[in-house]
Design a protein around this motif. Structure first.
Motif, short mmCIF file in Angstrom:
data_model
loop_
_atom_site.label_atom_id
_atom_site.label_comp_id
_atom_site.label_asym_id
_atom_site.label_seq_id
_atom_site.Cartn_x
_atom_site.Cartn_y
_atom_site.Cartn_z
N TRP A 33 36.07 47.70 45.47
CA TRP A 33 36.15 48.67 44.39
C TRP A 33 36.37 50.10 44.87
O TRP A 33 36.70 50.97 44.06
CB TRP A 33 34.93 48.57 43.49
N ARG A 64 44.05 50.84 45.09
CA ARG A 64 44.27 50.45 43.71
C ARG A 64 44.31 51.69 42.82
O ARG A 64 43.84 52.77 43.22
CB ARG A 64 43.24 49.44 43.24
N PRO A 76 39.56 52.41 33.75
CA PRO A 76 39.35 51.14 34.46
C PRO A 76 40.55 50.21 34.26
O PRO A 76 41.09 50.10 33.15
CB PRO A 76 38.09 50.57 33.81
N ALA A 77 40.95 49.55 35.32
CA ALA A 77 42.11 48.65 35.26
C ALA A 77 41.67 47.25 34.85
O ALA A 77 40.62 46.76 35.26
CB ALA A 77 42.80 48.60 36.62
N THR A 78 42.52 46.61 34.08
CA THR A 78 42.30 45.20 33.75
C THR A 78 42.76 44.36 34.93
O THR A 78 43.44 44.84 35.84
CB THR A 78 43.11 44.80 32.50
N LEU A 79 42.41 43.09 34.90
CA LEU A 79 42.87 42.17 35.94
C LEU A 79 44.40 42.13 35.96
O LEU A 79 45.01 42.16 37.03
CB LEU A 79 42.29 40.78 35.73
N GLU A 80 45.01 42.11 34.80
CA GLU A 80 46.47 42.07 34.72
C GLU A 80 47.10 43.32 35.33
O GLU A 80 48.12 43.24 36.02
CB GLU A 80 46.92 41.91 33.27
N GLU A 81 46.49 44.48 35.11
CA GLU A 81 47.01 45.72 35.70
C GLU A 81 46.85 45.72 37.21
O GLU A 81 47.72 46.19 37.94
CB GLU A 81 46.29 46.93 35.09
N ARG A 82 45.76 45.17 37.71
CA ARG A 82 45.58 45.08 39.16
C ARG A 82 46.63 44.17 39.77
O ARG A 82 47.18 44.46 40.84
CB ARG A 82 44.18 44.58 39.50
N ASP A 84 49.59 43.67 38.49
CA ASP A 84 50.83 44.45 38.40
C ASP A 84 50.94 45.43 39.57
O ASP A 84 52.03 45.63 40.12
CB ASP A 84 50.91 45.22 37.09
#
Length: 101
Positions: A33, A64, A76-82, A84
């Protein structure tokens, strides 16, 4: 010596990344993180760890979104954004697949 920091575009964001080594496999290191690509090299333990990984791979590290040298004014980033972000870095390097650590 730390590798050169480069930037990949992910939508409107810039994602900082570094590539070290030229081994036969591509290894994307998705840090926890908190990360800072350049500051991590100041720790002898981290530097040794990265060099060891780069002995057998092409090591790809990135900060990140919201951390280190990547664009920081984001929520905060979503899993999908991470995912991406990782895809944007891989596209910038020109690779289709990699191992993920």
């Amino acid at each position: 010596m730390a590798p050169r920091t480069q930037y990949a575009k992910c939508g409107n964001l810039s994602i900082a990344y570094q590539v070290l080594g030229d081994g036969p496999i591509d290894l994307v290191y998705a840090q926890g993180w908190v990360s800072h690509l350049e500051y991590a090299w100041e720790s002898p333990d981290y530097a040794r760890f990265f060099r060891r990984l780069a002995n057998f791979s092409r090591l790809i590290r990135f900060d990140r979104r919201g951390m280190g040298l990547s664009d920081r004014d984001v929520g905060p980033a979503t899993l999908e954004e991470r995912v991406d972000d990782i895809r944007a870095v891989m596209d910038a390097i020109g690779i289709d697949s990699a191992l993920l650590l």
